[in-house]
Every structure is written in C-alpha cells, then in structure tokens.
Design a protein around this motif. Structure first.
Motif, PDB file in Angstrom:
ATOM      1  N   UNK A  78      23.103  30.576  34.558  1.00  0.00           N
ATOM      2  CA  UNK A  78      23.447  31.986  34.788  1.00  0.00           C
ATOM      3  C   UNK A  78      23.953  32.205  36.204  1.00  0.00           C
ATOM      4  N   UNK A  79      23.419  31.449  37.155  1.00  0.00           N
ATOM      5  CA  UNK A  79      23.880  31.578  38.533  1.00  0.00           C
ATOM      6  C   UNK A  79      25.334  31.158  38.691  1.00  0.00           C
ATOM      7  N   UNK A  80      25.760  30.175  37.886  1.00  0.00           N
ATOM      8  CA  UNK A  80      27.160  29.760  37.925  1.00  0.00           C
ATOM      9  C   UNK A  80      28.046  30.840  37.329  1.00  0.00           C
ATOM     10  N   UNK A  81      27.607  31.431  36.204  1.00  0.00           N
ATOM     11  CA  UNK A  81      28.398  32.483  35.551  1.00  0.00           C
ATOM     12  C   UNK A  81      28.522  33.715  36.439  1.00  0.00           C
ATOM     13  N   UNK A  82      27.530  33.949  37.287  1.00  0.00           N
ATOM     14  CA  UNK A  82      27.583  35.120  38.165  1.00  0.00           C
ATOM     15  C   UNK A  82      28.765  35.068  39.124  1.00  0.00           C
ATOM     16  N   UNK A  83      29.347  33.878  39.335  1.00  0.00           N
ATOM     17  CA  UNK A  83      30.501  33.753  40.224  1.00  0.00           C
ATOM     18  C   UNK A  83      31.736  34.430  39.651  1.00  0.00           C
ATOM     19  N   UNK A  86      33.518  37.125  41.534  1.00  0.00           N
ATOM     20  CA  UNK A  86      34.459  36.751  42.582  1.00  0.00           C
ATOM     21  C   UNK A  86      35.766  36.206  41.990  1.00  0.00           C
ATOM     22  N   UNK A  87      35.657  35.632  40.795  1.00  0.00           N
ATOM     23  CA  UNK A  87      36.822  34.990  40.168  1.00  0.00           C
ATOM     24  C   UNK A  87      37.710  35.989  39.442  1.00  0.00           C
ATOM     25  N   UNK A  88      37.105  36.879  38.639  1.00  0.00           N
ATOM     26  CA  UNK A  88      37.876  37.756  37.758  1.00  0.00           C
ATOM     27  C   UNK A  88      38.803  38.740  38.466  1.00  0.00           C
ATOM     28  N   UNK A  89      38.371  39.407  39.559  1.00  0.00           N
ATOM     29  CA  UNK A  89      39.245  40.428  40.154  1.00  0.00           C
ATOM     30  C   UNK A  89      40.611  39.923  40.590  1.00  0.00           C
TER      31      UNK A  89
END
Length: 315
Positions: A78-83, A86-89
């Motif tokens: 889940x900590x990786x997915x939380x990135x 920062x990636x999507x915008x």
C-alpha cells in the motif's frame, strides 16, 4: 531460500520405504528429493530414514515463517501505491477508469475499502427526500464515520432541507457533528455521490432505472472534477445548525418547500416527484395540506402566496 516441492511421487514413497526397511536403493533423484525434505540422510556409506513427523514439523515451521514474511511484505505494498499521488497529476492518463458494482452490499464493501485510505476526506451528497433506513445499517454508518473523525479524517455532507425533520437522518447527523464533522443543507443538489479520498462512487446513471447498482470511479481527474462540483454547492449551502434554527417560524415543512421551489421554477408535479424520489400522490397530499393550512383553494393561489412568503428564505 527456495522451498522444495512437497508432493511425493509413488517412486519417492517406494524409495523411502526401501531405505526405512534397510534395503539398498538405486534412485538418485528420489533420494536427493527425500534428503532435501529431511526424510533421509547419509550415514557413513548408506542412507537412513528419518522420522517423517519431525520432518513435517520442521517443514511446517519453515513454511509458516516464509508465509509470515510474505504477509509482512504484502502489507507494505500500500505504501508503494500511495506514490500515485505524485505520479498521476503529471500524466494525461489518471489511472483505472471505473468499475460497475452490481449490488448495494458490494458498493458498501468498496466504499469501506476506500475509506481505509481516505486521508483527503469523506464527502457525501444525499439529494433526495430521506427514506427509512435499517437501524443496524444506520448504526454501522455512524460508527464508521465517527471512526474516520477520530483518525482526523475530515467529513462533510450535503443534505436537502427535507432531511432536517427526518428522525433517523437527524440522529445520524447529530453523531457526525458531535464527532467534529460538518453538515450543510443545500438546494437543487447534484446527484448522489460519495467521495472517499480519490475514489468516487455514484449511482448507475447509464440504464436510467431504479437499482442498487452503481459505479466505482477511480480516475483521478474525474474525482477531482466531482470534488470541485461538491465545493461549489458546499459554499452556497447553510450549516445544519442554522438551518434547524430557522425552522421554528416556518409555515411549511422542508419537503413542502422543496416541492414549492420546484413548481416555482416551472416543473410539473410529476417532475418534482421524480426529482425528490417520492410519488406524485405524495406531492399532491403535501400541496393539499399547505392549502388547507393557509385557507387557500387552488395551487395558483398557493404559488402567489409563495412568491412573497418568508418561507422562501428558510432552507
């Protein structure tokens, strides 16, 4: 360390039996597998069998440890997915688009999962006239919302004026307000939606039929748009406490005012009934009750009264 395959072949079992009974064997592949499983070992110039119960216990302990380590590593995913925040915008593609959810239970399950990572807050719009809800479901909703507030997650909800006098809804709202949440009363609200963090949940608008089905929309751009829509209605809405206080001097009920506003905008009684999620007959009964209370004979007279009534300023 790579775990060996645990399934024994008939040949493996035959070789183990021969070793256990002291007979010579000539099957190097099976002997090697049995040795890796801790079932046999070399002693001087011969192979001897070991207790399979001990071997099974050792293997079970080893696999249990490996499973525990795997689960610990999975919990960190889940900590990786939380990135993605920062990636999507910076991408034109905002993630998986949407998922059709075909039952109320599945929709509630999806919302519950999304709330686990709803740090940006829970926003809800409930535009229709409130209906009766299962007391157990209501209690669970209150518990879940209070748990979010205790975690410091902001909770904001928009309701129509008709909710002000609906017992189960006022009970739920009181619990939300006591926990630090915010509730406002608005007019002409957008369709029902739930925004849990970056997850958007809406009714099924494709088929245009009454259903418990809905959509779980995960596209970040769509969710951001829905959030901006919510914010526009939020700033124009009246805080719940102020709306409740304004009821004291009103001649009409909140639902009756919603009906009168719809008629004043040119909608038919049938259109008003559909927008409010009630029957045409209920609209007629409400209009008859207002006319009787004011001593008016027709709906036209009622609309003339409404045009200058102080009730128009009451939520």
């Amino acid at each position: 360390m790579e775990m060996p395959d645990l399934k024994l072949t008939p040949e493996d079992e035959r070789v183990y039996r021969d070793i256990a009974e002291g007979r010579p064997v000539d099957a190097p592949d099976s002997v090697e597998r049995l040795a890796r499983l801790g079932l046999v070992r070399r002693l001087d110039d011969r192979w001897v069998a070991l207790d399979p119960r001990v071997a099974a216990r050792q293997l079970r302990t080893a696999h249990h440890g490996a499973l525990t380590r795997t689960l610990q590593r999975m919990s960190q995913i889940a900590g990786l997915e939380a990135l993605t925040r920062h990636y999507d915008p910076s991408r034109l593609y905002g993630g998986p688009a949407s998922e059709f959810v075909d039952s109320k239970q599945l929709m509630n399950d999806r919302i519950a999962d999304a709330l686990g990572d709803a740090g940006e807050g829970l926003l809800t719009v409930q535009p229709g006239v409130p209906s009766e809800r299962d007391p157990d479901v209501l209690r669970e909703s209150t518990r879940r919302t209070r748990a979010l507030l205790e975690r410091g997650v902001p909770v904001r909800s928009l309701y129509p004026a008709a909710a002000l006098t609906h017992g189960p809804t006022t009970e739920y709202v009181d619990g939300v307000l006591e926990g630090g949440g915010e509730v406002r009363v608005g007019r002409d609200l957008p369709p029902r939606m739930v925004l849990a963090g970056r997850h958007l949940f809406v009714d099924d608008h494709l088929r245009g039929i009454e259903s418990d089905a809905g959509w779980h929309i995960k596209d970040v751009a769509t969710s951001a748009f829905a959030r901006s829509v919510f914010d526009r209605y939020w700033v124009r809405a009246t805080p719940w406490q102020e709306a409740r206080a304004a009821l004291a001097d009103a001649v009409t009920t909140p639902r009756q005012r919603m009906i009168l506003r719809g008629l004043a905008e040119g909608d038919t009684q049938s259109a008003v009934a559909k927008d409010l999620g009630i029957s045409h007959r209920e609209v007629g009964r409400d209009l008859e009750a207002i006319r009787a209370g004011l001593g008016l004979r027709s709906t036209l007279q009622l609309m003339v009264w409404w045009a200058t009534s102080r009730d128009r300023d009451v939520p």
